[in-house]
Each structure stands twice: as structure tokens, then as C-alpha cells.
Motif scaffolding. Structure first.
Motif, PDB file in Angstrom:
ATOM      1  N   PRO A   5       0.809  -1.223   0.000  1.00  0.00           N
ATOM      2  CA  PRO A   5       0.000   0.000   0.000  1.00  0.00           C
ATOM      3  C   PRO A   5       0.839   1.269   0.000  1.00  0.00           C
ATOM      4  CG  PRO A   5      -0.065  -1.050   2.160  1.00  0.00           C
ATOM      5  CD  PRO A   5       0.697  -1.962   1.256  1.00  0.00           C
ATOM      6  N   LYS A   6       0.287   2.310  -0.632  1.00  0.00           N
ATOM      7  CA  LYS A   6       0.830   3.666  -0.554  1.00  0.00           C
ATOM      8  C   LYS A   6      -0.159   4.471   0.270  1.00  0.00           C
ATOM      9  CE  LYS A   6       2.530   5.788  -4.151  1.00  0.00           C
ATOM     10  NZ  LYS A   6       2.689   6.354  -5.494  1.00  0.00           N
ATOM     11  N   VAL A   7       0.326   5.245   1.225  1.00  0.00           N
ATOM     12  CA  VAL A   7      -0.532   6.102   2.042  1.00  0.00           C
ATOM     13  C   VAL A   7       0.010   7.514   1.989  1.00  0.00           C
ATOM     14  CG1 VAL A   7      -1.266   4.249   3.603  1.00  0.00           C
ATOM     15  CG2 VAL A   7       0.760   5.575   4.165  1.00  0.00           C
ATOM     16  N   ASN A   8      -0.896   8.509   2.127  1.00  0.00           N
ATOM     17  CA  ASN A   8      -0.428   9.896   2.140  1.00  0.00           C
ATOM     18  C   ASN A   8       0.031  10.251   3.549  1.00  0.00           C
ATOM     19  OD1 ASN A   8      -2.747  10.518   3.614  1.00  0.00           O
ATOM     20  ND2 ASN A   8      -3.759  11.570   1.926  1.00  0.00           N
ATOM     21  N   THR A   9       0.439  11.483   3.753  1.00  0.00           N
ATOM     22  CA  THR A   9       0.971  11.882   5.057  1.00  0.00           C
ATOM     23  C   THR A   9      -0.095  11.934   6.141  1.00  0.00           C
ATOM     24  OG1 THR A   9       0.794  14.201   4.396  1.00  0.00           O
ATOM     25  CG2 THR A   9       2.945  13.150   4.122  1.00  0.00           C
ATOM     26  N   ASP A  10      -1.376  11.860   5.758  1.00  0.00           N
ATOM     27  CA  ASP A  10      -2.461  11.775   6.744  1.00  0.00           C
ATOM     28  C   ASP A  10      -2.806  10.327   7.071  1.00  0.00           C
ATOM     29  OD1 ASP A  10      -2.828  14.554   6.945  1.00  0.00           O
ATOM     30  OD2 ASP A  10      -4.074  14.556   5.137  1.00  0.00           O
ATOM     31  N   GLY A  11      -2.109   9.387   6.434  1.00  0.00           N
ATOM     32  CA  GLY A  11      -2.361   7.976   6.681  1.00  0.00           C
ATOM     33  C   GLY A  11      -3.478   7.395   5.844  1.00  0.00           C
ATOM     34  N   LEU A  12      -3.954   8.135   4.850  1.00  0.00           N
ATOM     35  CA  LEU A  12      -5.038   7.652   4.004  1.00  0.00           C
ATOM     36  C   LEU A  12      -4.489   6.872   2.817  1.00  0.00           C
ATOM     37  CD1 LEU A  12      -7.281  10.842   4.004  1.00  0.00           C
ATOM     38  CD2 LEU A  12      -7.514   8.791   5.413  1.00  0.00           C
ATOM     39  N   TYR A  13      -5.144   5.769   2.495  1.00  0.00           N
ATOM     40  CA  TYR A  13      -4.758   4.875   1.410  1.00  0.00           C
ATOM     41  C   TYR A  13      -4.773   5.605   0.074  1.00  0.00           C
ATOM     42  CZ  TYR A  13      -5.134   0.803  -1.685  1.00  0.00           C
ATOM     43  OH  TYR A  13      -4.943  -0.122  -2.662  1.00  0.00           O
ATOM     44  N   GLN A  14      -3.688   5.465  -0.692  1.00  0.00           N
ATOM     45  CA  GLN A  14      -3.569   6.126  -1.997  1.00  0.00           C
ATOM     46  C   GLN A  14      -3.458   5.144  -3.150  1.00  0.00           C
ATOM     47  OE1 GLN A  14      -3.391   9.741  -2.432  1.00  0.00           O
ATOM     48  NE2 GLN A  14      -4.404   9.349  -0.507  1.00  0.00           N
ATOM     49  N   GLY A  15      -3.500   3.843  -2.876  1.00  0.00           N
ATOM     50  CA  GLY A  15      -3.361   2.846  -3.930  1.00  0.00           C
ATOM     51  C   GLY A  15      -2.262   1.866  -3.585  1.00  0.00           C
ATOM     52  N   VAL A  16      -1.820   1.120  -4.589  1.00  0.00           N
ATOM     53  CA  VAL A  16      -0.763   0.135  -4.375  1.00  0.00           C
ATOM     54  C   VAL A  16       0.407   0.411  -5.299  1.00  0.00           C
ATOM     55  CG1 VAL A  16      -2.334  -1.684  -3.626  1.00  0.00           C
ATOM     56  CG2 VAL A  16      -1.725  -1.511  -6.020  1.00  0.00           C
ATOM     57  N   GLU A  17       1.562  -0.123  -4.928  1.00  0.00           N
ATOM     58  CA  GLU A  17       2.757  -0.034  -5.751  1.00  0.00           C
ATOM     59  C   GLU A  17       3.371  -1.424  -5.805  1.00  0.00           C
ATOM     60  OE1 GLU A  17       7.010   2.217  -5.522  1.00  0.00           O
ATOM     61  OE2 GLU A  17       5.201   3.428  -5.330  1.00  0.00           O
ATOM     62  N   LEU A  18       3.821  -1.830  -6.979  1.00  0.00           N
ATOM     63  CA  LEU A  18       4.487  -3.115  -7.122  1.00  0.00           C
ATOM     64  C   LEU A  18       5.958  -2.959  -6.751  1.00  0.00           C
ATOM     65  CD1 LEU A  18       2.959  -4.450 -10.441  1.00  0.00           C
ATOM     66  CD2 LEU A  18       2.422  -5.166  -8.119  1.00  0.00           C
ATOM     67  N   VAL A  19       6.426  -3.831  -5.856  1.00  0.00           N
ATOM     68  CA  VAL A  19       7.818  -3.789  -5.402  1.00  0.00           C
ATOM     69  C   VAL A  19       8.398  -5.195  -5.469  1.00  0.00           C
ATOM     70  CG1 VAL A  19       7.467  -1.795  -3.895  1.00  0.00           C
ATOM     71  CG2 VAL A  19       7.167  -4.091  -2.986  1.00  0.00           C
ATOM     72  N   ASP A  20       9.696  -5.295  -5.331  1.00  0.00           N
ATOM     73  CA  ASP A  20      10.378  -6.577  -5.308  1.00  0.00           C
ATOM     74  C   ASP A  20       9.930  -7.367  -4.076  1.00  0.00           C
ATOM     75  OD1 ASP A  20      13.195  -8.054  -4.343  1.00  0.00           O
ATOM     76  OD2 ASP A  20      12.729  -8.176  -6.482  1.00  0.00           O
ATOM     77  N   ASP A  21       9.928  -8.692  -4.169  1.00  0.00           N
ATOM     78  CA  ASP A  21       9.508  -9.535  -3.048  1.00  0.00           C
ATOM     79  C   ASP A  21      10.357  -9.313  -1.794  1.00  0.00           C
ATOM     80  OD1 ASP A  21       7.392 -10.743  -4.340  1.00  0.00           O
ATOM     81  OD2 ASP A  21       8.626 -12.363  -5.140  1.00  0.00           O
ATOM     82  N   ALA A  22      11.598  -8.888  -1.955  1.00  0.00           N
ATOM     83  CA  ALA A  22      12.492  -8.689  -0.814  1.00  0.00           C
ATOM     84  C   ALA A  22      12.250  -7.351  -0.114  1.00  0.00           C
ATOM     85  CB  ALA A  22      13.942  -8.771  -1.270  1.00  0.00           C
ATOM     86  N   PHE A  23      11.404  -6.477  -0.682  1.00  0.00           N
ATOM     87  CA  PHE A  23      11.164  -5.157  -0.093  1.00  0.00           C
ATOM     88  C   PHE A  23      10.515  -5.291   1.270  1.00  0.00           C
ATOM     89  CE2 PHE A  23       8.366  -1.554   0.756  1.00  0.00           C
ATOM     90  CZ  PHE A  23       9.250  -0.499   0.663  1.00  0.00           C
ATOM     91  N   SER A  24      11.049  -4.570   2.240  1.00  0.00           N
ATOM     92  CA  SER A  24      10.484  -4.527   3.583  1.00  0.00           C
ATOM     93  C   SER A  24      10.810  -3.167   4.174  1.00  0.00           C
ATOM     94  CB  SER A  24      11.092  -5.635   4.449  1.00  0.00           C
ATOM     95  OG  SER A  24      10.551  -5.590   5.741  1.00  0.00           O
ATOM     96  N   GLY A  25       9.880  -2.579   4.870  1.00  0.00           N
ATOM     97  CA  GLY A  25      10.116  -1.288   5.495  1.00  0.00           C
ATOM     98  C   GLY A  25       9.124  -0.247   5.026  1.00  0.00           C
ATOM     99  N   VAL A  26       9.428   1.003   5.378  1.00  0.00           N
ATOM    100  CA  VAL A  26       8.588   2.135   5.006  1.00  0.00           C
ATOM    101  C   VAL A  26       9.484   3.137   4.292  1.00  0.00           C
ATOM    102  CG1 VAL A  26       7.129   3.985   5.892  1.00  0.00           C
ATOM    103  CG2 VAL A  26       7.094   1.744   7.002  1.00  0.00           C
ATOM    104  N   VAL A  27       9.092   3.514   3.081  1.00  0.00           N
ATOM    105  CA  VAL A  27       9.905   4.417   2.263  1.00  0.00           C
ATOM    106  C   VAL A  27       9.040   5.592   1.822  1.00  0.00           C
ATOM    107  CG1 VAL A  27      11.244   4.585   0.124  1.00  0.00           C
ATOM    108  CG2 VAL A  27      11.263   2.467   1.436  1.00  0.00           C
ATOM    109  N   PRO A  28       9.537   6.825   1.970  1.00  0.00           N
ATOM    110  CA  PRO A  28       8.745   7.978   1.526  1.00  0.00           C
ATOM    111  C   PRO A  28       8.708   8.101   0.009  1.00  0.00           C
ATOM    112  CG  PRO A  28      10.872   8.704   2.315  1.00  0.00           C
ATOM    113  CD  PRO A  28      10.802   7.225   2.569  1.00  0.00           C
TER     114      PRO A  28
END
Length: 64
Positions: A5-28
């Protein structure tokens, strides 16, 4: 690949992004900047975050 999921700075859902299976964490992700000649030393503004970690259950903001 996995969808996270992608969320805005208010924490509201903005959609999804496809990432590599190894991706973990929170990235701005940032608001797009104007052309380089129009920057005048401006820094990019955080638009939200790509969240690659499980979110606690019930952490949802519902707008009615």
C-alpha cells in the motif's frame, strides 16, 4: 513482485505499488518537483509512504 500500500501523510490509502519480493520497510515518496531551472533550492516535499510491513489490524481511518 508484490503489491504494497501507498498512504499519504495523513495515513489515508492512496493505492498500491508493485515492489520486489524482498522489499520490507517504510519508504517515503515525494511530490514531483518542477523543472531544474525552476527549483531555486527547493527541497522535495514528502507526499506519503510506501508501506512494506504489516499494518496493525484496525489501523484504518474511515471517512464518512
Amino acid at each position: 513482485m508484490k503489491a504494497v500500500p501507498k498512504v499519504n501523510t495523513d495515513g489515508l490509502y492512496q493505492g498500491v505499488e508493485l515492489v520486489d519480493d524482498a522489499f520490507s520497510g517504510v519508504v517515503p515518496f515525494y511530490v514531483p518537483l518542477p523543472e531544474p531551472e525552476e527549483l531555486d533550492g527547493e527541497l522535495p516535499e514528502v507526499a506519503g509512504y510506501v508501506v512494506g510491513v504489516p499494518v496493525p489490524q484496525g489501523l484504518v481511518r474511515v471517512l464518512i
